[in-house]
Design a protein around this motif. Sequence first.
Motif, short mmCIF file in Angstrom:
data_model
loop_
_atom_site.label_atom_id
_atom_site.label_comp_id
_atom_site.label_asym_id
_atom_site.label_seq_id
_atom_site.Cartn_x
_atom_site.Cartn_y
_atom_site.Cartn_z
N ASP A 162 10.98 46.39 17.35
CA ASP A 162 11.11 45.18 16.54
C ASP A 162 12.28 44.34 17.03
OD1 ASP A 162 8.95 45.92 15.04
OD2 ASP A 162 10.13 46.72 13.36
N ARG A 215 11.27 42.60 20.28
CA ARG A 215 10.38 41.47 20.04
C ARG A 215 11.14 40.27 19.46
NH1 ARG A 215 5.76 45.36 17.36
NH2 ARG A 215 4.69 45.93 19.32
N ALA A 216 12.06 40.55 18.57
CA ALA A 216 12.85 39.47 17.97
C ALA A 216 13.69 38.77 19.02
CB ALA A 216 13.74 40.03 16.85
N VAL A 220 13.09 38.60 22.31
CA VAL A 220 12.21 37.83 23.18
C VAL A 220 11.78 36.54 22.48
CG1 VAL A 220 9.95 37.77 24.29
CG2 VAL A 220 11.38 39.81 24.48
N ARG A 221 11.42 36.63 21.20
CA ARG A 221 10.99 35.45 20.46
C ARG A 221 12.12 34.42 20.39
NH1 ARG A 221 10.98 33.36 15.29
NH2 ARG A 221 9.04 32.23 14.72
N ALA A 222 13.31 34.88 20.11
CA ALA A 222 14.44 33.97 20.01
C ALA A 222 14.72 33.29 21.35
CB ALA A 222 15.68 34.74 19.54
N LEU A 244 12.54 32.68 23.77
CA LEU A 244 11.49 31.71 24.08
C LEU A 244 11.60 30.46 23.22
CD1 LEU A 244 8.43 34.08 24.60
CD2 LEU A 244 9.78 32.91 26.35
N LEU A 245 12.04 30.63 21.96
CA LEU A 245 12.25 29.47 21.11
C LEU A 245 13.40 28.62 21.62
CD1 LEU A 245 11.72 31.02 17.56
CD2 LEU A 245 10.20 29.41 18.75
#
Length: 248
Positions: free
Chosen positions: A30, A33-34, A36-38, A40-41
């Motif tokens: 988790d 993933r968080a 990576v998401r941050a 990419l944002l």
Amino acid sequence: MKFLAPLALAATLATPALADLTEMTDAERDAFRAEVRAYLLDNPEVLMEAIAVLEERQANAEVERDQMAVAANADALFNSAFDWVGGNPDGDVTIVEFFDYRCGYCRRVAPEVDALIEFDGNIRYVAKEFPILGDQSLLASQFAIATRVALGDDAYETMSDALITMRGDMTEAALIALAEENGLPSQEIVAALDDPLVASTIAYNRDLAGRLSITGTPTFVFGDQLVRGAIGVDDMQRIVELIRAEAN
């Protein structure tokens, strides 16, 4: 667990000896993933770059598939006795066109093709009758092919040129009138409509188009390249020049 920068981690994960997502705990996964998401944002251009790379790979793969299909069907494309050949029969570059007389784009590109053939002088042009726009398209192709069967290549060229610029519905009466307007004996053409070669030509080209995944008109074959859609004479010249350069 200490996290790598997302892109570095992605590269690391591509190497099985270094890391494996399945070996992470749920909490680690988790967190990964968080992060990576941050990332990419914060850096959306990375996604755009990845999409561009993917699209380029897909385009290259499509070109390669087309080239393989052209090579596998070269004789049917370039040397079929079903097709009318124009331009310079001994030209060093052959252009094949799949066309429909009722196709607006085919009508638009016809003068461009003529200009290339006239300007270059060393283009061999193969006409592939490929009626796909309904009954009137089919009748127009049948009429053109019947003209060739009954009266020969010169008469076919005259009829084909007239059809690609014809206005209005392509009914049998209208096609008969068009033939007469261009000095062609319509009775002989109509009599040839039932010749087996007429249906065979269209069936042959439709089967060939299927093998090449051609679904629209105009579609061109320049050498080993499939070009879908209408293009101008300048683009045609550039493609021809590249073909010649590769041959030398």
